[in-house]
Design an enzyme around this catalytic site. Structure first.
Site, short mmCIF file in Angstrom:
data_model
loop_
_atom_site.label_atom_id
_atom_site.label_comp_id
_atom_site.label_asym_id
_atom_site.label_seq_id
_atom_site.Cartn_x
_atom_site.Cartn_y
_atom_site.Cartn_z
N ASN A 15 0.73 -1.13 0.29
CA ASN A 15 -0.06 0.00 -0.43
C ASN A 15 1.26 0.77 0.06
OD1 ASN A 15 -1.76 2.29 0.46
ND2 ASN A 15 -2.44 1.29 2.60
N LYS A 17 0.07 3.89 -0.41
CA LYS A 17 -0.73 5.21 0.49
C LYS A 17 -0.41 6.58 -0.52
CE LYS A 17 0.03 3.67 4.70
NZ LYS A 17 0.13 3.53 6.35
N HIS A 101 -9.46 1.12 5.00
CA HIS A 101 -8.40 1.55 5.91
C HIS A 101 -8.67 2.20 7.25
CE1 HIS A 101 -4.62 2.57 6.62
NE2 HIS A 101 -3.95 1.20 5.60
N GLU A 103 -7.00 4.76 7.95
CA GLU A 103 -6.42 5.99 7.19
C GLU A 103 -7.99 6.59 6.68
OE1 GLU A 103 -2.89 5.76 5.50
OE2 GLU A 103 -1.94 5.11 7.20
N GLU A 171 -5.61 -4.46 10.89
CA GLU A 171 -4.51 -4.13 10.60
C GLU A 171 -4.50 -3.14 12.45
OE1 GLU A 171 -2.48 -2.65 6.51
OE2 GLU A 171 -4.34 -1.39 7.41
N GLY A 177 2.83 2.47 10.64
CA GLY A 177 3.35 2.83 10.55
C GLY A 177 4.26 3.24 11.48
N SER A 216 3.79 -2.50 10.22
CA SER A 216 5.25 -1.90 10.40
C SER A 216 5.77 -3.95 10.19
CB SER A 216 5.10 -2.27 11.84
OG SER A 216 4.88 -0.21 12.70
C1 PEP Z 1 -1.26 -0.22 6.34
O1 PEP Z 1 -0.91 1.79 6.34
O2 PEP Z 1 -1.78 -0.24 5.31
C2 PEP Z 1 0.35 -0.65 6.95
C3 PEP Z 1 0.16 -1.15 6.96
O3 PEP Z 1 1.53 0.20 6.93
P1 PEP Z 1 3.19 -0.04 7.22
O4 PEP Z 1 3.47 -1.02 6.80
O5 PEP Z 1 3.69 1.07 7.51
O6 PEP Z 1 2.81 0.28 8.91
#
Ligand code: PEP
Length: 253
Positions: A15, A17, A101, A103, A171, A177, A216
């Site tokens: 992703n 983003k 997601h 976000e 998630e 992040g 992460s």
């Molecule tokens: C995400 O936003 O889907 C995600 C998993 O981000 P990160 O791997 O940077 O934590």
């Protein structure tokens, strides 16, 4: 990860983003070239920002790497300035789409009911949805994580998904992040709860959709996370932006 003949191939989805200008396409070229030279067991997808979608799909044509969107509007077309519809994603070359997601749930006020309508739109357009769920740190600390995530699964997945190709991505918001990851025990407990919810909703068909972990995931924790029970792949943010980092995670699947 042990894969039986009944278990779908793991899915590793990047992703990007709101990251990536034209030169970022070189990273996708490098991923596709590496997987072409040395095929892997996992399915691999890259979900770039909409501005790169069509060019990325052209670059990946003929490779094993799939192209995905990061969101779609529930409607096919109309007066929705700035939005992108599911048929537009397909037209640009996408075969998957990330929906719900955290976000978008947070910054755009998306409810699970809205996510469910987007999933319906994605299915109608022929896209494979990756539906995201996850709890905040406060919700986890209050002991509400499993109940909240189970409710998100129930309310974000429409009945129309029965028998269709889709994935759920767990998630934890506090792991996205941040460099923090959930413990393997917590991941396994949550994925088991999600699987039980899918089986309750879809019966036999609920037993196979992959449940991805996201938050992460990096080269140095991918083997442990991807080896956990009921982890059917990963949704990768930051570490999908650089080909070498992403390839190291793919190699762990
Ligand atoms: C995400 O936003 O889907 C995600 C998993 O981000 P990160 O791997 O940077 O934590």
């Amino acid at each position: 990860m042990t894969i039986s003949s009944l278990t779908p191939r793991p899915l590793i989805a990047g992703n990007w983003k709101m990251n990536g200008l034209t030169e970022a396409l070189d990273q996708a070229r490098a991923v596709a070239a590496a997987l072409d030279a040395k095929p892997v067991g996992a399915r691999v997808a890259i979900c770039p920002p909409s501005t790169l979608l069509h060019r990325l799909a052209q670059i990946l044509e003929g490779s094993t790497v799939l192209t995905g969107g990061q969101d779609c509007h529930p409607q096919v077309c109309g007066p929705h300035t700035g939005d992108v519809s599911a048929p537009m994603l397909v037209d640009a070359g996408a075969t998957l789409v990330i929906l719900g997601h955290s976000e978008r749930r947070e910054a755009h006020g998306e409810t699970s009911a809205l996510v469910a309508t987007k999933v319906g739109a994605a299915l109608a357009a022929g896209l494979e949805p990756i539906v995201c769920v996850g709890e905040s740190l406060a919700q986890r600390e209050a002991g509400l994580a499993v109940a909240l995530v189970t409710a998100q699964v129930r309310d974000s997945l429409p009945a129309a998904l029965a028998g269709q190709a889709f994935a759920v991505a767990y998630e934890p918001i506090w792991a996205i992040g941040t460099g923090r990851t959930a413990t393997v025990a917590d991941i396994e407990a949550m994925h088991a709860a999600i699987r039980a919810q899918l089986a309750a909703m879809f019966g036999e068909a609920g037993k196979t959709p992959p449940i991805l972990y996201g938050g992460s995931v990096k080269a140095d924790n991918a083997v442990e996370i991807l080896g956990a029970a009921e982890v059917g792949g990963a949704l990768v943010g930051g570490a999908s932006l650089k080909a070498s980092d992403f390839l190291a995670i793919i190699a762990a699947a």
